[in-house]
Design a protein around this motif. Structure first.
Motif, mmCIF file in Angstrom:
data_model
loop_
_atom_site.group_PDB
_atom_site.id
_atom_site.type_symbol
_atom_site.label_atom_id
_atom_site.label_comp_id
_atom_site.label_asym_id
_atom_site.label_seq_id
_atom_site.Cartn_x
_atom_site.Cartn_y
_atom_site.Cartn_z
ATOM 1 N N GLN A 42 -18.043 24.056 20.462
ATOM 2 C CA GLN A 42 -16.800 22.904 20.498
ATOM 3 C C GLN A 42 -15.746 23.893 18.944
ATOM 4 N N THR A 43 -16.061 23.877 17.763
ATOM 5 C CA THR A 43 -15.841 24.608 16.913
ATOM 6 C C THR A 43 -14.757 25.861 17.482
ATOM 7 N N LEU A 44 -15.709 26.733 18.033
ATOM 8 C CA LEU A 44 -15.062 28.190 18.662
ATOM 9 C C LEU A 44 -14.233 27.899 19.359
ATOM 10 N N LEU A 45 -14.019 27.162 19.809
ATOM 11 C CA LEU A 45 -13.235 26.414 21.109
ATOM 12 C C LEU A 45 -11.566 25.926 20.688
ATOM 13 N N ARG A 46 -12.410 25.066 19.886
ATOM 14 C CA ARG A 46 -11.091 24.426 19.446
ATOM 15 C C ARG A 46 -10.031 25.133 18.152
ATOM 16 N N ASP A 47 -10.505 25.950 17.915
ATOM 17 C CA ASP A 47 -9.819 26.889 16.804
ATOM 18 C C ASP A 47 -9.068 28.254 17.785
ATOM 19 N N THR A 48 -9.817 28.383 18.895
ATOM 20 C CA THR A 48 -9.232 29.178 19.915
ATOM 21 C C THR A 48 -7.892 28.689 20.147
ATOM 22 N N GLY A 49 -7.164 26.896 20.499
ATOM 23 C CA GLY A 49 -6.535 26.577 21.665
ATOM 24 C C GLY A 49 -6.826 25.706 22.723
ATOM 25 N N PHE A 50 -8.082 25.965 22.234
ATOM 26 C CA PHE A 50 -8.393 24.747 23.816
ATOM 27 C C PHE A 50 -9.086 23.768 23.540
ATOM 28 N N SER A 51 -9.298 22.667 24.382
ATOM 29 C CA SER A 51 -9.609 21.278 24.116
ATOM 30 C C SER A 51 -10.848 21.110 24.790
ATOM 31 N N PRO A 52 -12.001 20.200 24.112
ATOM 32 C CA PRO A 52 -13.832 20.789 25.028
ATOM 33 C C PRO A 52 -13.536 20.163 25.617
ATOM 34 N N GLU A 53 -13.996 19.748 26.679
ATOM 35 C CA GLU A 53 -14.036 18.770 27.769
ATOM 36 C C GLU A 53 -15.362 17.664 28.023
ATOM 37 N N LYS A 54 -15.822 18.938 28.582
ATOM 38 C CA LYS A 54 -17.038 18.453 29.449
ATOM 39 C C LYS A 54 -18.328 19.582 28.875
ATOM 40 N N TYR A 55 -19.499 18.841 28.978
ATOM 41 C CA TYR A 55 -20.823 20.116 28.730
ATOM 42 C C TYR A 55 -21.436 19.645 29.257
ATOM 43 N N TRP A 56 -23.105 20.937 30.117
ATOM 44 C CA TRP A 56 -23.533 20.443 30.900
ATOM 45 C C TRP A 56 -24.350 21.465 30.315
ATOM 46 N N THR A 57 -26.097 20.743 29.684
ATOM 47 C CA THR A 57 -27.316 21.262 29.975
ATOM 48 C C THR A 57 -28.164 20.605 30.568
ATOM 49 N N ASP A 58 -29.030 21.748 30.447
ATOM 50 C CA ASP A 58 -30.610 21.874 31.077
ATOM 51 C C ASP A 58 -31.181 20.508 29.766
ATOM 52 N N ASP A 59 -32.124 19.980 30.724
ATOM 53 C CA ASP A 59 -33.093 19.335 29.372
ATOM 54 C C ASP A 59 -33.580 19.104 28.258
ATOM 55 N N LYS A 60 -33.906 21.051 28.391
ATOM 56 C CA LYS A 60 -34.469 20.905 26.348
ATOM 57 C C LYS A 60 -33.856 21.510 25.938
ATOM 58 N N GLN A 61 -32.052 21.274 26.382
ATOM 59 C CA GLN A 61 -30.764 21.884 25.743
ATOM 60 C C GLN A 61 -30.980 23.258 25.019
ATOM 61 N N HIS A 62 -31.872 23.934 26.235
ATOM 62 C CA HIS A 62 -31.483 25.855 25.229
ATOM 63 C C HIS A 62 -30.271 26.761 25.897
ATOM 64 N N TYR A 63 -29.360 25.832 26.405
ATOM 65 C CA TYR A 63 -28.682 26.180 26.992
ATOM 66 C C TYR A 63 -26.886 25.588 27.417
ATOM 67 N N ALA A 64 -25.994 26.085 27.223
ATOM 68 C CA ALA A 64 -24.935 24.597 27.630
ATOM 69 C C ALA A 64 -23.864 25.916 28.583
ATOM 70 N N ILE A 65 -23.552 24.924 29.192
ATOM 71 C CA ILE A 65 -21.666 25.455 30.098
ATOM 72 C C ILE A 65 -20.913 24.349 29.884
ATOM 73 N N CYS A 66 -19.786 24.810 29.263
ATOM 74 C CA CYS A 66 -18.626 24.074 28.698
ATOM 75 C C CYS A 66 -17.260 24.601 29.277
ATOM 76 N N TYR A 67 -16.832 22.994 29.459
ATOM 77 C CA TYR A 67 -15.489 23.097 30.364
ATOM 78 C C TYR A 67 -14.442 22.871 28.733
ATOM 79 N N ALA A 68 -13.165 23.373 28.616
ATOM 80 C CA ALA A 68 -12.077 23.294 27.719
ATOM 81 C C ALA A 68 -11.325 23.473 28.880
ATOM 82 N N HIS A 69 -10.194 22.885 28.148
ATOM 83 C CA HIS A 69 -8.250 23.579 29.049
ATOM 84 C C HIS A 69 -7.747 24.086 27.702
ATOM 85 N N VAL A 70 -6.965 23.789 28.116
ATOM 86 C CA VAL A 70 -5.695 24.896 27.206
ATOM 87 C C VAL A 70 -4.994 24.069 26.800
ATOM 88 N N ARG A 71 -4.484 23.775 25.292
ATOM 89 C CA ARG A 71 -4.306 22.511 24.369
ATOM 90 C C ARG A 71 -2.455 23.168 24.833
#
Ligand code: AVI
Length: 326
Positions: free
Chosen positions: A297-326
């Protein structure tokens, strides 16, 4: 009303000379550094790409399987989040296999712009997707997505755009490079446009190290293939048996590092230049950074995006994140 897409269906190839020259400069510079290094993008010649595909099938390499599970489970939700009449842009699209089900799930996607250095793979993918989605406009753009040049060749349109960057490719960039890359993404988007990003998460080092030092030795072959490639394309004389594959998790840097370790003191020549190795000296061939959700989330915020939503697996091994440009 949406403006027409300009330059539709233009495919601009890279010259083989440009590529060889850049490869040679990068390899000679990397082998001249005090910590010898080779850029990981050169791991993917034809053999390397096939070996990487084999890695993705391995039990030890959980990333591809886990990301696929998240996509399978949440594809509809992702499609709704992306919105209708969107242009999907995929840097480093390869065979476009991940975009295809997403495009099918999306509501009336306006166009798909896959961007990759390999024209053959892109054109084969374009042919395949056209068959399944005959109404979709597909514009392959040949180029290196880390350079501005490739982005300048994208068709111009005022439709809403989403950059699709799955596969945890972001992990192969250092944090500084990742920031530069996401800033570049943001520069090529408008306010409200989106980014769908896949990233591997920090986890137990045993799981991480097994993924990059698999029991089938495919990652070892993938790593050593870089030396074989230098031998054949840059007139090198590496003895691949005199190097060992090493992969370890660096917990402070939150990354798996891949190296080739010289097993003996030796001399190697590449393009007429000579390089010495002491026993145990390494060539650093790849970083694979792992993120925490707050870090992402910090990486996304620092680069002009606003993180909106993320999806992970049950073990939280991996994430897919959706962010929009501010
Ligand atoms: C392409 N990339 C996300 C892979 C990774 O996991 O960093 C490359 C790879 N290197 C060794 N195994 C896979």
């Amino acid at each position: 009303m949406n403006m027409a897409i300009i330059n539709a269906n233009r495919v601009v190839p890279l010259s083989g000379e440009d590529f060889r020259g850049q490869f040679e400069r990068d390899v000679l510079a990397g082998l001249s550094a005090s910590q010898k290094t080779l850029p990981c993008k050169y791991l993917y010649d034809e053999t390397g790409s096939k070996l990487f595909e084999a890695i993705c099938e391995l039990d030890d390499y959980y990333l591809t399987r886990t990301e696929a599970t998240i996509f399978a489970r949440s594809l509809q939700d992702m499609a709704v989040t992306l919105g209708d009449s969107v242009i999907l842009i995929e840097p480093g699209a390869g065979n476009c296999e991940k975009a295809e089900p997403l495009l099918e799930a999306m509501d009336n996607p306006r166009a798909y712009f896959p961007l990759d250095i390999s024209s053959e793979i892109l054109l084969a993918a374009q042919h395949r997707i056209r068959h399944r989605l005959p109404d979709l406009e597909i514009v392959p753009v040949i180029g290196d997505f880390t350079s501005g040049d490739a982005w300048s060749r994208l068709p111009v349109s005022n439709a809403r755009k989403v950059i699709f960057f799955p596969g945890s490719t972001i992990g192969n960039f250092t944090p500084e490079q990742a920031r530069d890359l996401l800033e570049r993404f943001a520069e090529n988007l408008d306010s409200g446009d989106g980014l769908l990003l896949g990233a591997d998460l920090v986890k137990d080092s045993v799981i991480l190290e097994r993924a990059y030092h698999d029991s089938n030795h495919i990652t070892e072959a993938f790593n050593k293939n870089l030396l074989t490639r230098i031998n054949s394309e840059l007139n090198g004389d590496f003895n691949t048996d005199a190097f060992a594959h090493r992969a370890f998790y660096h917990s402070l840097r939150q990354r798996v590092e891949m190296h080739l370790v010289s097993l003996v003191e030796q001399h190697v020549s590449v393009s007429g230049r000579h390089f010495s190795f002491t026993e145990g000296e390494t060539i650093h061939t790849e970083n694979s950074h792992k993120y925490t959700l707050p870090g992402l989330q910090t990486l996304l915020r620092d680069t002009g995006f606003s993180p909106e939503k993320y999806w992970t697996d049950d073990k939280q091994h991996y994430a897919i994140c959706y962010a929009h440009v501010r």
